[in-house]
Design a protein around this motif. Structure first.
Motif, PDB file in Angstrom:
ATOM      1  N   VAL A 376     -32.423  11.767 -67.453  1.00 21.58           N
ATOM      2  CA  VAL A 376     -33.135  12.295 -68.620  1.00 21.58           C
ATOM      3  C   VAL A 376     -32.303  12.145 -69.890  1.00 21.58           C
ATOM      4  CG1 VAL A 376     -34.250  14.357 -69.597  1.00 21.58           C
ATOM      5  CG2 VAL A 376     -34.454  13.865 -67.163  1.00 21.58           C
ATOM      6  N   MET A 377     -30.965  12.001 -69.752  1.00 27.95           N
ATOM      7  CA  MET A 377     -30.132  11.801 -70.932  1.00 27.95           C
ATOM      8  C   MET A 377     -30.571  10.563 -71.716  1.00 27.95           C
ATOM      9  SD  MET A 377     -26.540  10.247 -69.463  1.00 27.95           S
ATOM     10  CE  MET A 377     -26.183   9.203 -70.858  1.00 27.95           C
ATOM     11  N   PHE A 378     -31.110   9.563 -71.020  1.00 32.08           N
ATOM     12  CA  PHE A 378     -31.564   8.360 -71.711  1.00 32.08           C
ATOM     13  C   PHE A 378     -32.794   8.656 -72.560  1.00 32.08           C
ATOM     14  CE2 PHE A 378     -29.059   6.731 -68.191  1.00 32.08           C
ATOM     15  CZ  PHE A 378     -28.305   5.738 -68.817  1.00 32.08           C
ATOM     16  N   PHE A 379     -33.635   9.571 -72.085  1.00 32.68           N
ATOM     17  CA  PHE A 379     -34.778   9.972 -72.913  1.00 32.68           C
ATOM     18  C   PHE A 379     -34.304  10.585 -74.218  1.00 32.68           C
ATOM     19  CE2 PHE A 379     -37.121  13.764 -74.303  1.00 32.68           C
ATOM     20  CZ  PHE A 379     -38.242  13.145 -74.843  1.00 32.68           C
ATOM     21  N   TRP A 380     -33.310  11.490 -74.138  1.00 33.96           N
ATOM     22  CA  TRP A 380     -32.818  12.133 -75.359  1.00 33.96           C
ATOM     23  C   TRP A 380     -32.159  11.126 -76.291  1.00 33.96           C
ATOM     24  CZ3 TRP A 380     -35.155  16.327 -76.233  1.00 33.96           C
ATOM     25  CH2 TRP A 380     -35.488  17.203 -75.201  1.00 33.96           C
ATOM     26  N   ALA A 381     -31.548  10.085 -75.719  1.00 35.29           N
ATOM     27  CA  ALA A 381     -30.960   9.033 -76.553  1.00 35.29           C
ATOM     28  C   ALA A 381     -32.035   8.364 -77.393  1.00 35.29           C
ATOM     29  CB  ALA A 381     -30.242   8.005 -75.685  1.00 35.29           C
ATOM     30  N   LEU A 382     -33.229   8.209 -76.830  1.00 34.77           N
ATOM     31  CA  LEU A 382     -34.328   7.592 -77.574  1.00 34.77           C
ATOM     32  C   LEU A 382     -34.998   8.602 -78.494  1.00 34.77           C
ATOM     33  CD1 LEU A 382     -33.891   5.536 -75.176  1.00 34.77           C
ATOM     34  CD2 LEU A 382     -36.337   5.055 -75.354  1.00 34.77           C
ATOM     35  N   PHE A 383     -35.310   9.773 -77.951  1.00 35.22           N
ATOM     36  CA  PHE A 383     -36.101  10.748 -78.709  1.00 35.22           C
ATOM     37  C   PHE A 383     -35.428  11.152 -80.017  1.00 35.22           C
ATOM     38  CE2 PHE A 383     -36.907  15.217 -79.767  1.00 35.22           C
ATOM     39  CZ  PHE A 383     -38.259  15.140 -80.049  1.00 35.22           C
ATOM     40  N   GLY A 513     -43.590  10.541 -68.394  1.00 35.28           N
ATOM     41  CA  GLY A 513     -42.975  10.713 -69.706  1.00 35.28           C
ATOM     42  C   GLY A 513     -41.833   9.737 -69.953  1.00 35.28           C
ATOM     43  N   MET A 514     -41.053   9.455 -68.926  1.00 34.63           N
ATOM     44  CA  MET A 514     -39.936   8.514 -69.062  1.00 34.63           C
ATOM     45  C   MET A 514     -40.448   7.113 -69.419  1.00 34.63           C
ATOM     46  SD  MET A 514     -36.951  10.144 -68.169  1.00 34.63           S
ATOM     47  CE  MET A 514     -35.790   9.198 -67.192  1.00 34.63           C
ATOM     48  N   PHE A 515     -41.479   6.663 -68.717  1.00 32.35           N
ATOM     49  CA  PHE A 515     -42.034   5.337 -69.012  1.00 32.35           C
ATOM     50  C   PHE A 515     -42.707   5.323 -70.395  1.00 32.35           C
ATOM     51  CE2 PHE A 515     -41.723   4.821 -64.360  1.00 32.35           C
ATOM     52  CZ  PHE A 515     -41.114   3.577 -64.315  1.00 32.35           C
ATOM     53  N   LEU A 516     -43.321   6.444 -70.782  1.00 24.37           N
ATOM     54  CA  LEU A 516     -43.915   6.515 -72.124  1.00 24.37           C
ATOM     55  C   LEU A 516     -42.851   6.400 -73.207  1.00 24.37           C
ATOM     56  CD1 LEU A 516     -46.659   9.299 -71.812  1.00 24.37           C
ATOM     57  CD2 LEU A 516     -47.002   6.841 -72.147  1.00 24.37           C
ATOM     58  N   ALA A 517     -41.674   7.000 -72.977  1.00 28.56           N
ATOM     59  CA  ALA A 517     -40.588   6.893 -73.960  1.00 28.56           C
ATOM     60  C   ALA A 517     -40.178   5.437 -74.147  1.00 28.56           C
ATOM     61  CB  ALA A 517     -39.390   7.733 -73.514  1.00 28.56           C
ATOM     62  N   ALA A 518     -40.098   4.697 -73.033  1.00 29.43           N
ATOM     63  CA  ALA A 518     -39.799   3.264 -73.129  1.00 29.43           C
ATOM     64  C   ALA A 518     -40.893   2.552 -73.914  1.00 29.43           C
ATOM     65  CB  ALA A 518     -39.650   2.664 -71.731  1.00 29.43           C
ATOM     66  N   GLY A 519     -42.147   2.951 -73.662  1.00 30.15           N
ATOM     67  CA  GLY A 519     -43.260   2.351 -74.386  1.00 30.15           C
ATOM     68  C   GLY A 519     -43.195   2.622 -75.882  1.00 30.15           C
ATOM     69  N   SER A 556     -44.455  11.934 -74.630  1.00 29.92           N
ATOM     70  CA  SER A 556     -43.344  11.844 -73.687  1.00 29.92           C
ATOM     71  C   SER A 556     -42.491  13.106 -73.742  1.00 29.92           C
ATOM     72  CB  SER A 556     -42.486  10.610 -74.013  1.00 29.92           C
ATOM     73  OG  SER A 556     -41.298  10.597 -73.265  1.00 29.92           O
ATOM     74  N   GLU A 557     -42.218  13.598 -74.940  1.00 23.27           N
ATOM     75  CA  GLU A 557     -41.413  14.811 -75.096  1.00 23.27           C
ATOM     76  C   GLU A 557     -42.047  15.998 -74.384  1.00 23.27           C
ATOM     77  OE1 GLU A 557     -40.100  18.022 -78.567  1.00 23.27           O
ATOM     78  OE2 GLU A 557     -41.499  16.406 -79.023  1.00 23.27           O
ATOM     79  N   VAL A 558     -43.351  16.176 -74.573  1.00 22.21           N
ATOM     80  CA  VAL A 558     -44.044  17.300 -73.948  1.00 22.21           C
ATOM     81  C   VAL A 558     -43.992  17.183 -72.424  1.00 22.21           C
ATOM     82  CG1 VAL A 558     -46.293  18.407 -73.663  1.00 22.21           C
ATOM     83  CG2 VAL A 558     -45.545  17.675 -75.938  1.00 22.21           C
ATOM     84  N   SER A 561     -39.703  17.451 -71.638  1.00 25.52           N
ATOM     85  CA  SER A 561     -38.937  18.625 -72.041  1.00 25.52           C
ATOM     86  C   SER A 561     -39.546  19.924 -71.519  1.00 25.52           C
ATOM     87  CB  SER A 561     -38.827  18.673 -73.566  1.00 25.52           C
ATOM     88  OG  SER A 561     -38.030  19.757 -73.976  1.00 25.52           O
ATOM     89  N   VAL A 562     -40.822  20.137 -71.816  1.00 23.52           N
ATOM     90  CA  VAL A 562     -41.473  21.381 -71.392  1.00 23.52           C
ATOM     91  C   VAL A 562     -41.528  21.460 -69.867  1.00 23.52           C
ATOM     92  CG1 VAL A 562     -43.596  22.732 -71.477  1.00 23.52           C
ATOM     93  CG2 VAL A 562     -42.827  21.496 -73.510  1.00 23.52           C
ATOM     94  N   THR A 563     -41.948  20.363 -69.234  1.00 27.54           N
ATOM     95  CA  THR A 563     -42.068  20.334 -67.770  1.00 27.54           C
ATOM     96  C   THR A 563     -40.705  20.461 -67.097  1.00 27.54           C
ATOM     97  OG1 THR A 563     -43.983  18.874 -68.009  1.00 27.54           O
ATOM     98  CG2 THR A 563     -42.995  19.043 -65.819  1.00 27.54           C
ATOM     99  N   GLY A 564     -39.709  19.747 -67.624  1.00 23.26           N
ATOM    100  CA  GLY A 564     -38.393  19.729 -67.008  1.00 23.26           C
ATOM    101  C   GLY A 564     -37.741  21.086 -66.966  1.00 23.26           C
TER     102      GLY A 564
END
Length: 644
Positions: A376-383, A513-519, A556-558, A561-564
């Motif tokens: 999930v750290m990679f998501f935060w790198a993008l977000f 959500g992870m794949f959406l962040a890449a998208g 993706s954030e929702v 982040s909320v689910t996690g």
């Protein structure tokens, strides 16, 4: 400090029919503090990029100079965010083990205010052309704010929970909904207002106004001092001090990494990608950067190693005085006594006899979650790049909007009026007061009448006005979309699937959500490539095209982040829930450190190529996350109704 406010439920029980008496002060404090933080962060990247070139127009600078300034601004902005999410680990221990939440929130709020004051002074120094002093002032101010915001972050939500007892437990969900609203409320308006203040009055005012809001936040919190339930720290005293200082020392490697990247990262010269394949370039970059940090920053890591050793010494002293059954204690005991395990026993079974069932189940539960959530750290790198590289992208776009004159004026007035009404209603609600029923009827009726009138005037007069948005204001799309996407997902996705017996499991939501962040970053990269092609022809792409990437990233954030957070809390025993929160926030820290680590690439790659780098990283992280999630086998831990 009165005795009635300490260690008793009197303050909460004073309003059994409604919210506890301290809640309005906590909610008001949170709204002002979030306005303060997001307002400052809204202009941070663009201001730093300008400061590093001494506010000289980009047209008068070489591409190498502007690219270097942008890369440095990206790195510093993300290292600041890394600090904001790293210090909660320390703040939580300081509050829970030594000083208590009220004292920590109040003390670090003063540090927070001092940070804003230093930023305002730094802005003044820049206007006086003392750029070296301005840069140093920015770093000191950001450091103070990171400590202040980090210290507050873990304490505020926990302080909310402390106010409730069995008689008011049914209101906990509602108050956290109010919390979520006030956070996005403050974020949206501060992101719209602060960039305008910067353009109109300069950085001294733009950084000063968020500071004033932080002072207001501190005063609001102090005013509620006699209405709060204050849960005393445990164990407190000498043992609590040992807990805090040992944790601080054990945390030093994280601080060492942030400092090393901050001090030495900008000095790294990335390899020239000419004549190299993508794999060769990225391999050479990672190898070279790691080697550069190892040789130039070894003393930071050596000092951190010594501090860690001292931290273990203090922890041993603490255990000798009184046995703790936290994550580290159980983990170390299991390691030291691994040879005492009987045949067929698991790694932590030896700790079960010493610490009990729940304590022994904690570390393996935490480690299972941490392994899955490591990606999930990679998501935060993008977000978090919506506050840096996405702002840079917006800066290069056409941000001029042409709107009907009266409808445009009505939209601005209705937004401000609606915000004031919503904020007033919220504060009265959590204060157990209600607005007379005639007021909303008059308010919303007036909006309808004025809106229809504005449209009528525009149809008759057909006049338009031109508005140029600030690049930093576009990121306000995120909090605005959050407030719309959460109910939309509930109504149009989650509930229909639940009715069909196909409810989405938490880890599956997160994988999507992870794949959406890449998208989202793929969309940003394609848009940037289009912009670069248009720039070669002397044209600009309109900023409204960014709406697509913001929509996908916010969804993706929702989902993540909320689910996690909700999932992690249900998967850890009660004693380990704060530990899970700490590891979750560390994921945000390392995600931002990763951006700073890769920021020097901006000196040699186009922004579209930079976006593709993160798209590829996110796809890889999403695939690994999905695989890890498929093997995850956890256990749900829910607290009893009496627990809060």
């Amino acid at each position: 400090m009165t005795s009635a406010a300490v260690d008793t439920p009197v303050a909460a029980e004073a309003s059994k029919a409604g919210f506890p008496r301290g809640i309005p002060f906590i909610v008001g404090n949170e709204g002002a503090e979030r306005f303060s933080y997001y307002g400052m962060r809204a202009i941070l990247y663009t201001y730093l990029a300008s400061l590093y070139v001494h506010f000289v127009s980009e047209n008068l600078l070489s591409k190498a100079d502007t690219d270097a300034a942008k890369a440095k601004a990206t790195a510093v902005a993300h290292l600041f965010m890394a600090g904001v999410y790293a210090f909660p680990m320390i703040g939580a221990i300081l509050a829970d083990r030594l000083l208590g939440k009220y004292r920590v929130i109040l003390f670090v709020s003063v540090i927070y205010c001092a940070g804003h004051a230093v930023l305002a002074v730094a802005g003044r120094l820049a206007e006086m052309k003392n750029y070296e002093g301005a840069e140093m002032g920015m770093y000191i101010g950001l450091g103070l704010i990171a400590v202040g915001s980090g210290g507050i972050k873990p304490c505020v939500s926990a302080n909310v929970g402390d106010q409730f007892t069995a008689n008011s437990s049914h209101l906990v969900t509602k108050v956290f909904q109010a919390f979520y609203f006030i956070i996005n409320f403050g974020s949206f308006f501060s992101t719209m207002i602060t960039p305008a203040l910067n353009d109109a009055f300069g950085p001294e005012v733009a950084f000063g106004v968020p500071g004033i809001l932080m002072v207001i936040a501190t005063i609001i919190f102090w005013m509620g001092r006699d209405r709060f339930v204050r849960v005393p720290p445990k164990p407190g005293g000498v043992i609590g001090a040992l807990d805090f200082f040992s944790a601080l020392l054990l945390f030093s490697p994280v601080i060492a990494i942030i400092v090393a990247v901050f001090v030495q990262g900008d000095h790294y010269k990335a390899p020239d990608p000419q004549g190299m394949s993508s794999a060769q370039f990225y391999s050479a970059y990672l190898t070279g950067y790691t080697s550069h940090l190892a040789t130039s920053s070894w003393h930071y890591f050596a000092i951190a190693g010594g501090l860690v050793a001292l931290g273990f010494v203090l922890f041993g002293m603490r255990q000798a005085r009184e046995q703790d059954d936290g994550f580290l204690a159980v983990l170390l005991y299991s390691i030291r006594n691994r040879r005492a395990r009987k045949e067929g026993q698991g790694f932590f079974d030896v700790a079960r006899e010493k610490f009990g069932e729940e304590a022994a189940e904690g570390p393996p539960a935490v480690l299972r979650i941490v392994v899955v959530f490591s990606m999930v750290m990679f998501f935060w790198a993008l977000f978090d790049q919506h506050a840096s590289t996405w702002v840079q992208q917006a800066k290069e776009m056409n941000r001029v909007l042409t709107v009907p004159e009266w409808t445009g004026k009505f939209a601005v007035a209705a937004t401000i009026g609606g915000a004031l009404y919503g904020g007033t209603w919220l504060m009265m609600w959590v204060s157990n007061k209600s607005i007379p029923s005639i007021v909303p009827r008059l308010f919303f009726g007036s909006l309808v009448v004025l809106g229809v009138g504005a449209i009528g005037l525009d149809v008759a007069q057909r006049q338009t006005v031109t508005v140029e948005l600030k690049a930093s204001q576009i990121q306000a799309l995120n909090p605005l979309m959050v407030m719309m996407i959460i109910p939309a997902l509930n109504v149009f996705v989650y509930q229909p699937l639940e009715r069909r017996g196909k409810a989405l499991k938490p880890l599956r939501k997160m994988a999507v959500g992870m794949f959406l962040a890449a998208g989202a970053f793929a969309i940003a990269a394609l848009l940037q490539a289009r912009m670069e092609a248009a720039a070669a022809a002397g044209a600009k792409v309109h900023v409204l095209w960014q709406v697509a990437q913001y929509l996908v990233m916010t969804t993706s954030e929702v989902l993540i982040s909320v689910t996690g957070l909700e999932f992690a809390y249900t998967q850890a025993p009660r004693r380990m829930k704060s530990t899970i929160m700490g590891f979750w926030l560390l994921g945000v820290t390392f995600g931002n450190v990763l951006v700073a680590f890769l920021a020097p690439m901006q000196k040699i790659l186009s922004l579209s190529q930079f976006f593709w780098v993160f798209t590829g990283l996110m796809v890889g992280a999403a695939v690994i996350f999905t695989i890890l999630a498929s093997f995850y086998k956890g256990k749900t831990y829910l607290q009893t109704a009496a627990k809060h």
